[in-house]
Design a protein around this motif. Structure first.
Motif, PDB file in Angstrom:
ATOM      1  N   LEU A  31      39.359  38.765  28.502  1.00  0.00           N
ATOM      2  CA  LEU A  31      38.841  39.247  29.874  1.00  0.00           C
ATOM      3  C   LEU A  31      37.230  39.650  29.729  1.00  0.00           C
ATOM      4  CD1 LEU A  31      41.342  42.068  31.105  1.00  0.00           C
ATOM      5  CD2 LEU A  31      41.319  39.492  31.576  1.00  0.00           C
ATOM      6  N   GLU A  32      36.565  39.904  28.403  1.00  0.00           N
ATOM      7  CA  GLU A  32      35.408  40.250  28.530  1.00  0.00           C
ATOM      8  C   GLU A  32      34.676  38.969  28.528  1.00  0.00           C
ATOM      9  OE1 GLU A  32      35.209  42.219  24.637  1.00  0.00           O
ATOM     10  OE2 GLU A  32      35.470  44.147  25.666  1.00  0.00           O
ATOM     11  N   ALA A  62      36.263  39.703  34.883  1.00  0.00           N
ATOM     12  CA  ALA A  62      35.127  40.936  35.067  1.00  0.00           C
ATOM     13  C   ALA A  62      34.999  41.021  36.571  1.00  0.00           C
ATOM     14  CB  ALA A  62      33.986  40.246  34.269  1.00  0.00           C
ATOM     15  N   SER A  63      34.771  40.264  37.315  1.00  0.00           N
ATOM     16  CA  SER A  63      34.458  40.421  38.519  1.00  0.00           C
ATOM     17  C   SER A  63      35.535  41.079  39.397  1.00  0.00           C
ATOM     18  CB  SER A  63      34.319  39.243  39.257  1.00  0.00           C
ATOM     19  OG  SER A  63      33.013  38.564  38.734  1.00  0.00           O
ATOM     20  N   VAL A  64      37.060  40.498  39.076  1.00  0.00           N
ATOM     21  CA  VAL A  64      37.956  41.362  39.539  1.00  0.00           C
ATOM     22  C   VAL A  64      38.098  42.880  39.279  1.00  0.00           C
ATOM     23  CG1 VAL A  64      40.614  41.177  39.544  1.00  0.00           C
ATOM     24  CG2 VAL A  64      39.405  39.149  40.033  1.00  0.00           C
ATOM     25  N   GLU A  75      37.821  48.557  40.661  1.00  0.00           N
ATOM     26  CA  GLU A  75      37.246  49.802  40.482  1.00  0.00           C
ATOM     27  C   GLU A  75      36.227  50.036  41.551  1.00  0.00           C
ATOM     28  OE1 GLU A  75      35.384  49.309  36.665  1.00  0.00           O
ATOM     29  OE2 GLU A  75      37.223  49.581  35.341  1.00  0.00           O
ATOM     30  N   GLU A  76      35.420  49.322  42.278  1.00  0.00           N
ATOM     31  CA  GLU A  76      34.689  49.783  43.268  1.00  0.00           C
ATOM     32  C   GLU A  76      35.662  50.313  44.459  1.00  0.00           C
ATOM     33  OE1 GLU A  76      32.482  46.870  46.443  1.00  0.00           O
ATOM     34  OE2 GLU A  76      31.321  46.851  44.541  1.00  0.00           O
ATOM     35  N   LYS A  77      36.805  49.715  44.830  1.00  0.00           N
ATOM     36  CA  LYS A  77      37.632  49.859  45.782  1.00  0.00           C
ATOM     37  C   LYS A  77      38.532  50.853  45.409  1.00  0.00           C
ATOM     38  CE  LYS A  77      36.069  46.473  48.256  1.00  0.00           C
ATOM     39  NZ  LYS A  77      34.934  46.862  49.555  1.00  0.00           N
ATOM     40  N   GLY A  78      38.014  51.708  44.386  1.00  0.00           N
ATOM     41  CA  GLY A  78      39.152  52.951  44.159  1.00  0.00           C
ATOM     42  C   GLY A  78      40.590  52.751  43.630  1.00  0.00           C
ATOM     43  N   GLY A  79      40.706  51.500  43.062  1.00  0.00           N
ATOM     44  CA  GLY A  79      41.878  51.081  42.402  1.00  0.00           C
ATOM     45  C   GLY A  79      42.903  50.102  43.063  1.00  0.00           C
ATOM     46  N   THR A  80      42.342  49.832  44.302  1.00  0.00           N
ATOM     47  CA  THR A  80      43.518  48.809  45.077  1.00  0.00           C
ATOM     48  C   THR A  80      42.723  48.127  45.996  1.00  0.00           C
ATOM     49  OG1 THR A  80      43.714  50.584  46.782  1.00  0.00           O
ATOM     50  CG2 THR A  80      45.485  50.550  45.104  1.00  0.00           C
ATOM     51  N   TRP A  81      43.233  46.841  45.990  1.00  0.00           N
ATOM     52  CA  TRP A  81      42.586  45.962  46.780  1.00  0.00           C
ATOM     53  C   TRP A  81      43.720  44.962  47.648  1.00  0.00           C
ATOM     54  CZ3 TRP A  81      42.608  40.900  47.802  1.00  0.00           C
ATOM     55  CH2 TRP A  81      41.501  40.367  48.669  1.00  0.00           C
ATOM     56  N   LEU A 109      34.599  38.824  46.279  1.00  0.00           N
ATOM     57  CA  LEU A 109      34.112  38.361  44.714  1.00  0.00           C
ATOM     58  C   LEU A 109      32.741  37.947  45.001  1.00  0.00           C
ATOM     59  CD1 LEU A 109      37.151  37.079  42.837  1.00  0.00           C
ATOM     60  CD2 LEU A 109      36.179  39.218  42.825  1.00  0.00           C
ATOM     61  N   GLY A 110      32.516  37.033  45.855  1.00  0.00           N
ATOM     62  CA  GLY A 110      31.094  36.252  46.160  1.00  0.00           C
ATOM     63  C   GLY A 110      30.109  37.343  46.725  1.00  0.00           C
ATOM     64  N   GLU A 111      30.607  38.349  47.520  1.00  0.00           N
ATOM     65  CA  GLU A 111      29.705  39.293  48.284  1.00  0.00           C
ATOM     66  C   GLU A 111      29.131  40.222  47.030  1.00  0.00           C
ATOM     67  OE1 GLU A 111      32.187  41.381  51.098  1.00  0.00           O
ATOM     68  OE2 GLU A 111      32.255  39.495  52.288  1.00  0.00           O
ATOM     69  N   LYS A 112      29.919  40.499  45.924  1.00  0.00           N
ATOM     70  CA  LYS A 112      29.243  41.395  45.156  1.00  0.00           C
ATOM     71  C   LYS A 112      28.088  40.515  44.400  1.00  0.00           C
ATOM     72  CE  LYS A 112      31.892  43.664  42.437  1.00  0.00           C
ATOM     73  NZ  LYS A 112      31.378  44.918  42.614  1.00  0.00           N
ATOM     74  N   LEU A 113      28.054  39.570  44.390  1.00  0.00           N
ATOM     75  CA  LEU A 113      27.065  38.732  43.548  1.00  0.00           C
ATOM     76  C   LEU A 113      25.637  38.289  44.276  1.00  0.00           C
ATOM     77  CD1 LEU A 113      29.416  36.229  42.243  1.00  0.00           C
ATOM     78  CD2 LEU A 113      28.894  37.978  41.040  1.00  0.00           C
ATOM     79  N   ALA A 114      24.512  38.360  43.752  1.00  0.00           N
ATOM     80  CA  ALA A 114      23.338  38.126  44.060  1.00  0.00           C
ATOM     81  C   ALA A 114      23.257  36.429  44.180  1.00  0.00           C
ATOM     82  CB  ALA A 114      22.199  38.382  43.167  1.00  0.00           C
ATOM     83  N   ASP A 115      22.541  35.831  44.937  1.00  0.00           N
ATOM     84  CA  ASP A 115      22.478  34.491  45.311  1.00  0.00           C
ATOM     85  C   ASP A 115      22.319  33.746  43.953  1.00  0.00           C
ATOM     86  OD1 ASP A 115      23.067  35.065  48.006  1.00  0.00           O
ATOM     87  OD2 ASP A 115      20.963  34.783  48.518  1.00  0.00           O
TER      88      ASP A 115
END
Length: 199
Positions: free
Chosen positions: A105-106, A112-114, A119-125, A136-142
């Protein structure tokens, strides 16, 4: 790491050999001479282990059943004749599988993105593969997005993401405690749920 696919890694025994000191290096003739001298003891130890496994097999039950269940049960049944304390094999074997999953995974940008998203969504998505790819794309810089999109392991389409997630699911469960499920809802649409189920 040779075993890159999750299903193969789940059936792999990793052996880490220490570096051989030059003072301990011998030529092949000496090696075989030493082996022949030790062979009766080695064979005797193996037969003791087989005997113990056959004797204990009917009463051996595993608290946790790994993927290669009969293999693990056989080793546990033989433990009384092996040079370690009872319970050691299963503890080390399961721990090593978790360690390999963690290492995998590392080294995987999608995993890593998942993990970061859950974690950002509090444990569920939950959402479709299309929605997950966008999230996943929104979390990334261009610049980071462009870099990842050039990597073959990074999915470019929703179906590729779903296929990669299916393969990552065992490692995500074992190493990150994230359960991946694919649920078909009303209208035939398939929804992906990601849930942190343990620490």
């Amino acid at each position: 790491q040779i075993a890159r696919r999750e299903d193969l890694r789940d059936r792999t025994l990793r052996v880490v050999l220490p570096r051989l000191d030059e003072a301990a290096t011998v030529d092949e003739a000496t090696l075989w001479e030493r082996f022949e001298a030790a062979r009766p003891r080695l064979l005797g130890a193996l037969l003791d282990a087989v005997s113990a496994a056959l004797r204990n097999w009917p009463k051996t039950r595993l608290e946790r059943t790994p993927r290669m269940a009969d293999f693990a049960r056989w080793l546990v049944a033989a433990e009384e004749a092996l040079p370690w304390a009872p319970g050691t094999f299963l503890r080390v074997y399961l721990g090593e599988r978790t360690a390999m999953a963690t290492e995998a995974l590392e080294g995987d940008p999608l995993a890593a993105s998942v993990v970061a998203l859950v974690e950002e969504k509090g444990g569920t998505w939950a959402g479709t593969a299309t929605e997950l790819l966008a999230a996943l794309g929104e979390k990334l810089a261009d610049e980071e997005r462009r870099r990842l999109e050039r990597i073959p392991a990074w999915p470019k389409a929703p179906n590729a993401l779903a296929n990669r997630l299916r393969r990552l699911a065992p490692d995500l469960r074992r190493a990150a405690g994230i359960e991946v499920a694919f649920v078909r809802v009303h209208g035939g649409q398939r929804v992906i749920t990601l849930e942190k189920v343990c620490g």
